[in-house]
Design a protein around this motif. Structure first.
Motif, PDB file in Angstrom:
ATOM      1  N   PHE A   1     -42.474 -82.061 -87.366  1.00  0.00           N
ATOM      2  CA  PHE A   1     -43.504 -82.017 -88.276  1.00  0.00           C
ATOM      3  C   PHE A   1     -44.751 -81.487 -87.458  1.00  0.00           C
ATOM      4  O   PHE A   1     -45.700 -80.716 -87.861  1.00  0.00           O
ATOM      5  CB  PHE A   1     -43.796 -83.408 -88.863  1.00  0.00           C
ATOM      6  CG  PHE A   1     -45.170 -83.660 -89.560  1.00  0.00           C
ATOM      7  CD1 PHE A   1     -45.137 -83.005 -90.876  1.00  0.00           C
ATOM      8  CD2 PHE A   1     -46.317 -84.064 -89.101  1.00  0.00           C
ATOM      9  CE1 PHE A   1     -46.144 -83.198 -91.425  1.00  0.00           C
ATOM     10  CE2 PHE A   1     -47.519 -84.203 -89.593  1.00  0.00           C
ATOM     11  CZ  PHE A   1     -47.540 -83.640 -91.018  1.00  0.00           C
ATOM     12  N   VAL A   2     -44.787 -81.850 -86.139  1.00  0.00           N
ATOM     13  CA  VAL A   2     -46.314 -81.536 -85.357  1.00  0.00           C
ATOM     14  C   VAL A   2     -46.139 -79.904 -85.255  1.00  0.00           C
ATOM     15  O   VAL A   2     -46.824 -79.323 -85.384  1.00  0.00           O
ATOM     16  CB  VAL A   2     -46.152 -82.190 -84.132  1.00  0.00           C
ATOM     17  CG1 VAL A   2     -47.245 -81.748 -83.148  1.00  0.00           C
ATOM     18  CG2 VAL A   2     -46.341 -83.756 -84.374  1.00  0.00           C
ATOM     19  N   PHE A   3     -45.060 -79.404 -85.165  1.00  0.00           N
ATOM     20  CA  PHE A   3     -44.693 -77.987 -84.596  1.00  0.00           C
ATOM     21  C   PHE A   3     -45.084 -77.161 -86.131  1.00  0.00           C
ATOM     22  O   PHE A   3     -45.671 -76.106 -85.853  1.00  0.00           O
ATOM     23  CB  PHE A   3     -43.178 -77.614 -84.355  1.00  0.00           C
ATOM     24  CG  PHE A   3     -42.881 -76.096 -83.876  1.00  0.00           C
ATOM     25  CD1 PHE A   3     -42.700 -76.057 -82.332  1.00  0.00           C
ATOM     26  CD2 PHE A   3     -42.774 -75.270 -84.673  1.00  0.00           C
ATOM     27  CE1 PHE A   3     -42.696 -74.527 -82.120  1.00  0.00           C
ATOM     28  CE2 PHE A   3     -42.657 -74.268 -84.314  1.00  0.00           C
ATOM     29  CZ  PHE A   3     -42.430 -73.534 -82.898  1.00  0.00           C
ATOM     30  N   LEU A   4     -44.594 -77.753 -86.990  1.00  0.00           N
ATOM     31  CA  LEU A   4     -44.633 -77.178 -88.444  1.00  0.00           C
ATOM     32  C   LEU A   4     -46.094 -77.101 -88.846  1.00  0.00           C
ATOM     33  O   LEU A   4     -46.687 -76.111 -89.328  1.00  0.00           O
ATOM     34  CB  LEU A   4     -43.854 -78.041 -89.521  1.00  0.00           C
ATOM     35  CG  LEU A   4     -44.235 -77.490 -90.929  1.00  0.00           C
ATOM     36  CD1 LEU A   4     -43.627 -76.222 -91.222  1.00  0.00           C
ATOM     37  CD2 LEU A   4     -43.555 -78.687 -91.964  1.00  0.00           C
TER      38      LEU A   4
ATOM     39  N   LYS B   1     -39.864 -74.070 -76.670  1.00  0.00           N
ATOM     40  CA  LYS B   1     -38.852 -73.534 -77.988  1.00  0.00           C
ATOM     41  C   LYS B   1     -39.399 -73.318 -78.988  1.00  0.00           C
ATOM     42  O   LYS B   1     -40.435 -74.078 -79.489  1.00  0.00           O
ATOM     43  CB  LYS B   1     -37.291 -74.333 -77.700  1.00  0.00           C
ATOM     44  CG  LYS B   1     -37.827 -75.521 -78.423  1.00  0.00           C
ATOM     45  CD  LYS B   1     -36.669 -76.614 -78.091  1.00  0.00           C
ATOM     46  CE  LYS B   1     -36.587 -77.210 -76.601  1.00  0.00           C
ATOM     47  NZ  LYS B   1     -35.472 -78.243 -76.682  1.00  0.00           N
ATOM     48  N   ASN B   2     -38.853 -72.445 -79.841  1.00  0.00           N
ATOM     49  CA  ASN B   2     -39.256 -72.158 -81.167  1.00  0.00           C
ATOM     50  C   ASN B   2     -38.210 -73.179 -82.150  1.00  0.00           C
ATOM     51  O   ASN B   2     -37.179 -72.820 -82.460  1.00  0.00           O
ATOM     52  CB  ASN B   2     -38.981 -70.949 -81.843  1.00  0.00           C
ATOM     53  CG  ASN B   2     -39.469 -70.462 -83.064  1.00  0.00           C
ATOM     54  OD1 ASN B   2     -39.812 -71.539 -83.686  1.00  0.00           O
ATOM     55  ND2 ASN B   2     -39.589 -69.314 -83.556  1.00  0.00           N
TER      56      ASN B   2
ATOM     57  N   LYS C   1     -48.763 -68.142 -81.735  1.00  0.00           N
ATOM     58  CA  LYS C   1     -47.318 -68.369 -81.455  1.00  0.00           C
ATOM     59  C   LYS C   1     -47.419 -68.453 -80.090  1.00  0.00           C
ATOM     60  O   LYS C   1     -46.309 -69.740 -79.919  1.00  0.00           O
ATOM     61  CB  LYS C   1     -46.700 -67.247 -82.211  1.00  0.00           C
ATOM     62  CG  LYS C   1     -45.147 -67.541 -82.012  1.00  0.00           C
ATOM     63  CD  LYS C   1     -44.420 -66.336 -82.768  1.00  0.00           C
ATOM     64  CE  LYS C   1     -42.979 -66.835 -82.982  1.00  0.00           C
ATOM     65  NZ  LYS C   1     -42.123 -65.875 -83.532  1.00  0.00           N
ATOM     66  N   ASP C   2     -47.698 -67.721 -79.263  1.00  0.00           N
ATOM     67  CA  ASP C   2     -47.134 -68.034 -78.049  1.00  0.00           C
ATOM     68  C   ASP C   2     -47.886 -69.136 -77.200  1.00  0.00           C
ATOM     69  O   ASP C   2     -47.069 -69.905 -76.426  1.00  0.00           O
ATOM     70  CB  ASP C   2     -47.712 -66.625 -76.969  1.00  0.00           C
ATOM     71  CG  ASP C   2     -49.269 -66.494 -76.966  1.00  0.00           C
ATOM     72  OD1 ASP C   2     -50.045 -67.134 -77.889  1.00  0.00           O
ATOM     73  OD2 ASP C   2     -49.989 -65.670 -76.327  1.00  0.00           O
ATOM     74  N   ARG C   3     -48.809 -69.656 -77.700  1.00  0.00           N
ATOM     75  CA  ARG C   3     -49.248 -71.021 -77.210  1.00  0.00           C
ATOM     76  C   ARG C   3     -48.731 -72.254 -77.590  1.00  0.00           C
ATOM     77  O   ARG C   3     -48.217 -73.103 -76.896  1.00  0.00           O
ATOM     78  CB  ARG C   3     -51.105 -71.046 -77.658  1.00  0.00           C
ATOM     79  CG  ARG C   3     -51.641 -72.506 -77.216  1.00  0.00           C
ATOM     80  CD  ARG C   3     -53.043 -72.476 -77.761  1.00  0.00           C
ATOM     81  NE  ARG C   3     -53.724 -74.071 -77.596  1.00  0.00           N
ATOM     82  CZ  ARG C   3     -54.739 -74.496 -78.157  1.00  0.00           C
ATOM     83  NH1 ARG C   3     -55.356 -73.685 -78.798  1.00  0.00           N
ATOM     84  NH2 ARG C   3     -55.241 -75.502 -77.674  1.00  0.00           N
TER      85      ARG C   3
ATOM     86  N   ALA D   1     -46.932 -63.354 -90.516  1.00  0.00           N
ATOM     87  CA  ALA D   1     -46.222 -62.313 -89.990  1.00  0.00           C
ATOM     88  C   ALA D   1     -45.387 -62.880 -88.779  1.00  0.00           C
ATOM     89  O   ALA D   1     -44.504 -62.632 -88.367  1.00  0.00           O
ATOM     90  CB  ALA D   1     -47.304 -61.382 -89.482  1.00  0.00           C
ATOM     91  N   ASP D   2     -45.998 -63.964 -87.952  1.00  0.00           N
ATOM     92  CA  ASP D   2     -45.351 -64.502 -86.749  1.00  0.00           C
ATOM     93  C   ASP D   2     -44.109 -65.343 -87.233  1.00  0.00           C
ATOM     94  O   ASP D   2     -43.321 -65.717 -86.361  1.00  0.00           O
ATOM     95  CB  ASP D   2     -46.248 -65.284 -86.126  1.00  0.00           C
ATOM     96  CG  ASP D   2     -47.250 -64.263 -85.252  1.00  0.00           C
ATOM     97  OD1 ASP D   2     -46.961 -63.266 -85.143  1.00  0.00           O
ATOM     98  OD2 ASP D   2     -48.467 -64.973 -84.797  1.00  0.00           O
TER      99      ASP D   2
END
Length: 443
Positions: free
Chosen positions: A326-329, A346-347, A337-339, A390-391
């Motif tokens: 959830f936090v990633f989302l 990880k992605n 994105k890189d941060r 886009a990312d």
């Protein structure tokens, strides 16, 4: 069932800073201890307001022991409660333990009774407290956003935590302000019995527990505000059980905030305020505010799997639990994105193994997880935003759920939901002058 749960009157020794809380469940007896740091106001410990808060703290801490058997009767023969305090206690033991009842299939709503002397004194005399705040720090993003808001609006505050470990310690170190730390020692026999057959175990309202401990600190060390970092989505429940909505985050909800705020105010003659600084915001809005400051990137964590009562273990983020997902989302629409990848390592949206979890978060399958996560529609709105980003639009999980997401909600509803996520609400309990300053800064 004749067995009942008994709450003894607690004791506090100003000389040692040690508070003791006794409980009994049939022939079982337990003692929990709180250890307060040096520097407490000895005179404050003698006031009626502190005695009242100590008694109420005993009631709230008792949930950890009560849940071993979850009897229908609670006895507090030496603790006088007003009608409002009695209603507060019932709320903690009913709604505060709602998830515990649901997951153990125990029907207790509307069936619990508390036997205690009546306290006819509705409020206590006002106490003089310095104009400064205690800010509970949980090690996650939310309280660190509150740090930024309080700092930039000129509110003097001290970080506060009970049994601080892992991300709490590293976050406070980055904050750079002297904290107030309390050591809470649960009865070891209670912990052991919770793993044995014939006893229940499960979730307790930790925010309610820590809030009462913070209230004791406010009087002992001189603070007139306890500032929480609970967002508006904390008021959304998980499931309906026993005829009532059950909420993993109940003690973070606005309803509970208003209830405990009134209790703490009455106990201190209106001197102690209690409110959440982030109540106007969605989780997505908080994520967007967090991105404005990077100094906490390597120290904060919202992962409950790697950060438990026993302490922090392993990486800051497990990458596998619903909280991590959830936090990633919610960060993905707002953070470079890189941060974001450097924070999590990880992605998480490019791993097909995470699809089922993301579907639950967005209301496409199962139920809302028993975790401190945001609203289902909010997660869906963030996910929709990523399908057009886009990312992220090519990430495995985003591609896998896109069609079902659009089929279930439709683009207009998802677009409106995202707009609402970024619109500050007005349903909060923040003092008006501070609310105006925060609104002016958090643009």
């Amino acid at each position: 069932m004749t067995e009942h749960f008994r709450i003894d009157r607690p004791t506090f020794d100003p000389a040692t800073g040690l508070a003791s809380f006794g409980y009994a469940l049939g022939d079982l007896h337990f003692v929990e201890k709180l250890s307060f740091p040096a520097g407490a106001d000895a005179a404050a410990a003698e006031r009626a307001s502190f005695r009242k808060l100590l008694d109420l703290t005993a009631v709230v801490l008792g949930v950890s022991y009560f849940k071993l058997r979850a009897p229908f009767e609670i006895h507090a023969p030496e603790i006088a409660l007003s009608e409002a305090e009695r209603a507060f206690a019932i709320d903690v033991y009913e709604n505060g333990l709602g998830e515990f009842y649901a997951r153990n299939n125990l029907q207790r709503f509307g069936k619990l009774s508390i036997h205690a002397p009546l306290d006819a004194e509705a409020t206590r005399p006002a106490v003089t407290l310095p104009n400064r705040a205690l800010l509970p720090i949980g090690g996650g993003k939310d309280s660190l956003v509150s740090v930024d808001l309080l700092t930039h609006t000129g509110v003097e505050f001290s970080p506060f935590a009970v049994n601080p470990k892992g991300p709490i310690l590293t976050s406070v170190d980055k904050i750079g302000t002297a904290p107030v730390y309390i050591t809470r020692t649960l009865d070891a026999e209670m912990i052991r019995l919770g793993k044995e057959p014939g006893f229940y175990n499960g979730h307790v309202p930790s925010t309610a527990i820590n809030s009462m401990i913070a209230a004791l600190c406010a009087l002992l060390y001189g603070y007139n505000q306890i500032v929480l970092s609970n967002e508006r989505s904390a008021s959304e429940g998980n499931v309906t059980f026993d005829g009532r909505e059950t909420n993993h985050q109940y003690s973070k909800s606005l309803g509970f905030e208003l209830l405990i705020a009134a209790i703490l105010s009455d106990a201190t003659g209106g001197s102690l305020k209690y409110f959440s600084l982030l109540r106007p915001y969605s989780e997505a809005r908080i994520a967007s505010l967090f991105t404005q400051e990077s100094k906490f990137d390597r120290v904060f964590s919202s992962c409950n799997r790697n950060f438990r009562l026993a302490g922090h273990q392993g990486d800051l983020w497990c990458g596998e639990c619903p909280k991590c997902h959830f936090v990633f989302l919610i960060f993905a629409p707002f953070m470079a994105k890189d941060r974001l990848l450097s924070i999590f390592g990880k992605n998480l949206l490019d791993n097909p193994a995470n699809e089922a979890s993301v579907r639950e978060l967005a209301g496409l399958a199962g139920q809302k997880p028993w975790e401190c996560v945001g609203e289902i529609l909010e997660a869906a709105a963030c996910l929709y935003t990523l399908t057009r980003h886009a990312d992220w639009h090519d990430a495995a999980v985003v591609k896998a759920v896109k069609a079902d997401l659009l089929a279930q909600y439709g683009e207009p509803k998802l677009q409106l939901a995202m707009a609402e996520c970024l619109t500050d609400g007005h349903d909060h309990h923040i003092p008006p002058a501070l609310a105006a300053k925060v609104a002016a800064y958090a643009v």
